[in-house]
Design a protein around this motif. Structure first.
Motif, PDB file in Angstrom:
ATOM      1  N   ARG A 155       0.849  -1.176   0.000  1.00 45.52           N
ATOM      2  CA  ARG A 155       0.000   0.000   0.000  1.00 45.52           C
ATOM      3  C   ARG A 155       0.892   1.235   0.000  1.00 45.52           C
ATOM      4  O   ARG A 155       2.033   1.188   0.444  1.00 45.52           O
ATOM      5  CB  ARG A 155      -0.922   0.018   1.220  1.00 45.52           C
ATOM      6  CG  ARG A 155      -0.205   0.061   2.563  1.00 45.52           C
ATOM      7  CD  ARG A 155      -1.197  -0.134   3.699  1.00 45.52           C
ATOM      8  NE  ARG A 155      -0.558  -0.176   5.011  1.00 45.52           N
ATOM      9  CZ  ARG A 155      -0.421   0.865   5.815  1.00 45.52           C
ATOM     10  NH1 ARG A 155      -0.849   2.056   5.434  1.00 45.52           N
ATOM     11  NH2 ARG A 155       0.138   0.739   6.990  1.00 45.52           N
ATOM     12  N   GLN A 156       0.372   2.329  -0.487  1.00 46.96           N
ATOM     13  CA  GLN A 156       1.171   3.543  -0.559  1.00 46.96           C
ATOM     14  C   GLN A 156       1.393   4.127   0.834  1.00 46.96           C
ATOM     15  O   GLN A 156       0.539   4.044   1.716  1.00 46.96           O
ATOM     16  CB  GLN A 156       0.491   4.569  -1.457  1.00 46.96           C
ATOM     17  CG  GLN A 156       0.509   4.186  -2.922  1.00 46.96           C
ATOM     18  CD  GLN A 156       0.016   5.305  -3.808  1.00 46.96           C
ATOM     19  OE1 GLN A 156      -0.801   6.133  -3.401  1.00 46.96           O
ATOM     20  NE2 GLN A 156       0.505   5.349  -5.046  1.00 46.96           N
ATOM     21  N   ILE A 157       2.576   4.714   1.021  1.00 40.28           N
ATOM     22  CA  ILE A 157       2.960   5.294   2.305  1.00 40.28           C
ATOM     23  C   ILE A 157       3.311   6.763   2.070  1.00 40.28           C
ATOM     24  O   ILE A 157       4.224   7.073   1.303  1.00 40.28           O
ATOM     25  CB  ILE A 157       4.156   4.542   2.905  1.00 40.28           C
ATOM     26  CG1 ILE A 157       3.785   3.070   3.147  1.00 40.28           C
ATOM     27  CG2 ILE A 157       4.619   5.189   4.201  1.00 40.28           C
ATOM     28  CD1 ILE A 157       4.969   2.191   3.506  1.00 40.28           C
ATOM     29  N   LEU A 158       2.583   7.641   2.719  1.00 38.60           N
ATOM     30  CA  LEU A 158       2.779   9.081   2.542  1.00 38.60           C
ATOM     31  C   LEU A 158       3.878   9.583   3.477  1.00 38.60           C
ATOM     32  O   LEU A 158       3.911   9.247   4.654  1.00 38.60           O
ATOM     33  CB  LEU A 158       1.478   9.816   2.829  1.00 38.60           C
ATOM     34  CG  LEU A 158       1.505  11.344   2.716  1.00 38.60           C
ATOM     35  CD1 LEU A 158       1.802  11.768   1.281  1.00 38.60           C
ATOM     36  CD2 LEU A 158       0.178  11.930   3.193  1.00 38.60           C
ATOM     37  N   SER A 159       4.768  10.408   2.943  1.00 37.97           N
ATOM     38  CA  SER A 159       5.870  10.972   3.727  1.00 37.97           C
ATOM     39  C   SER A 159       5.779  12.492   3.689  1.00 37.97           C
ATOM     40  O   SER A 159       5.978  13.113   2.644  1.00 37.97           O
ATOM     41  CB  SER A 159       7.213  10.505   3.145  1.00 37.97           C
ATOM     42  OG  SER A 159       8.294  11.118   3.816  1.00 37.97           O
ATOM     43  N   THR A 160       5.460  13.086   4.852  1.00 38.17           N
ATOM     44  CA  THR A 160       5.350  14.535   4.970  1.00 38.17           C
ATOM     45  C   THR A 160       6.038  14.990   6.251  1.00 38.17           C
ATOM     46  O   THR A 160       6.305  14.168   7.140  1.00 38.17           O
ATOM     47  CB  THR A 160       3.872  14.977   5.011  1.00 38.17           C
ATOM     48  OG1 THR A 160       3.210  14.282   6.081  1.00 38.17           O
ATOM     49  CG2 THR A 160       3.168  14.668   3.698  1.00 38.17           C
ATOM     50  N   PRO A 161       6.370  16.294   6.383  1.00 41.03           N
ATOM     51  CA  PRO A 161       7.041  16.775   7.593  1.00 41.03           C
ATOM     52  C   PRO A 161       6.295  16.381   8.865  1.00 41.03           C
ATOM     53  O   PRO A 161       5.066  16.426   8.924  1.00 41.03           O
ATOM     54  CB  PRO A 161       7.058  18.287   7.394  1.00 41.03           C
ATOM     55  CG  PRO A 161       7.093  18.464   5.911  1.00 41.03           C
ATOM     56  CD  PRO A 161       6.212  17.366   5.382  1.00 41.03           C
ATOM     57  N   GLY A 162       7.064  15.982   9.876  1.00 41.34           N
ATOM     58  CA  GLY A 162       6.495  15.574  11.149  1.00 41.34           C
ATOM     59  C   GLY A 162       6.195  14.098  11.234  1.00 41.34           C
ATOM     60  O   GLY A 162       5.879  13.587  12.314  1.00 41.34           O
ATOM     61  N   GLN A 163       6.300  13.392  10.111  1.00 39.68           N
ATOM     62  CA  GLN A 163       5.982  11.965  10.085  1.00 39.68           C
ATOM     63  C   GLN A 163       7.062  11.200   9.329  1.00 39.68           C
ATOM     64  O   GLN A 163       7.202  11.346   8.120  1.00 39.68           O
ATOM     65  CB  GLN A 163       4.627  11.739   9.412  1.00 39.68           C
ATOM     66  CG  GLN A 163       4.187  10.287   9.369  1.00 39.68           C
ATOM     67  CD  GLN A 163       2.777  10.140   8.837  1.00 39.68           C
ATOM     68  OE1 GLN A 163       1.839   9.964   9.590  1.00 39.68           O
ATOM     69  NE2 GLN A 163       2.620  10.246   7.525  1.00 39.68           N
TER      70      GLN A 163
END
Length: 329
Positions: free
Chosen positions: A92-100
């Motif tokens: 499944r897709q994994i989102l990468s954003t600031p704070g995570q």
């Protein structure tokens, strides 16, 4: 604590998908980069290799997709401070954003879409180091996929501490910074980030780490383990081990089941596999897989290859071909 030496610091700055692909690739794990828009891709990346643990600091402009052509024997942790990326490790897709932060198992070839401007720190830990630390923490061997949860909170707690340690490592390994001349301090940082990942991120053994530590193993179990290590490459039997531990075979088996959750011979098999793995990884004089297998008491090469792949995720021949060829990503 693993012995850690600073191997290399490499910097890559440039423009274009092909040039970025070359910068991100290694000899054993090539990466293909394709642009996702008509805008040019620019990048500024630094990689710091310390052996089993490596660090990176990267900045990207533009939108592009990276596709890893082959698997890699590393756990990859990305700690973003700007921009967005989407990883697709095949489930499944994994989102990468600031704070995570995001945790990707390199054993599965993965693609990622990066939308710049994007800045992240990154941490790459060899599977064997993670497994060795977990073995030490649980006081028993582990095997198979550790099944890490893909996200780690970075704004507080262990995730924040991880972010700070990786930033400290990158700053300390850049240019003539003092960490490059302090292998003990560097080793401590490498151990600390590995422990943080194991303690702060859910995985297959998290419940066991949360349970109270077992009672210390009795003296005869310790004697047996010392005897195994001292005679690891010799054809020792259960009777030999029991005699060295000064107990009956039955008592020895009960002790290992209670305090090591395995059998004496399975424990011996495990430490021999680990020794063979170290030879394949580090032995510059090694000629063939058969040489290593026989050196550590494995006479059936097919069974050795199967057990090795189950334990380390790759065939022994793949470890032998890949030893020393990856600088750190």
């Amino acid at each position: 604590m693993d012995r850690v030496h600073f191997h290399a610091a490499t910097s890559f700055r440039g423009t274009g998908a092909e040039e970025l692909g070359a910068a991100l690739s290694t000899c054993t794990s090539p990466i293909k980069v394709e642009t996702l828009s008509g805008e040019p891709v620019t990048f500024d990346c630094e990689f710091f290799s310390t052996g089993p643990v490596s660090f990176a600091s990267c900045f990207y402009e533009g939108a592009f997709q990276c596709t890893r052509q082959t698997a890699t024997d590393k756990l990859m942790i990305f700690l973003p401070t700007l921009g967005k990326a989407v990883f697709d490790p095949g489930m499944r897709q994994i989102l990468s954003t600031p704070g995570q932060g995001t945790i990707i198992d390199g054993a599965r070839s993965a693609s990622a879409q990066v939308y710049g401007p994007r800045r992240h720190l990154a941490l790459f830990i060899e599977h064997r180091k993670v497994a060795n630390h977990l073995t030490s923490m649980l006081e028993r061997s582990v095997n198979g996929d550790l099944e890490f949860h893909p996200y780690i909170e970075l704004r507080s707690g262990p995730g924040r501490a991880l972010m700070q340690l990786v930033e400290t490592a990158c700053n300390g390994l850049r240019g003539d910074a003092p960490l490059r001349q302090s292998p003990m301090a560097l080793a401590s940082i490498c151990d600390a980030v590995t422990h943080l990942i194991l303690e702060a991120t859910p995985h297959r053994y998290s419940d066991q780490l949360a349970t109270p530590a077992p009672l210390p193993a009795p003296r005869h179990v310790k004697w047996a383990i010392d005897f195994m290590h001292a005679h690891i490459s010799e054809p020792i039997s259960m009777d030999d081990i029991a005699a060295a531990a000064k107990v009956s075979v039955r008592t020895l088996q009960q002790g290992f089941r209670q305090f090591r959750m395995t059998t004496p011979m399975a424990y011996l098999h495990e430490i021999r596999l680990t020794a063979a793995h170290q030879d394949l990884m580090n032995g510059h004089e090694v000629q063939t897989v058969a040489d290593v297998a026989l050196r550590w008491g494995f006479t059936h090469l097919g069974r050795f290859a199967a057990d090795y792949k189950k334990r380390f995720g790759v065939l022994p021949s793949q470890t032998l071909r890949g030893k020393g060829s990856e600088e750190g990503r």
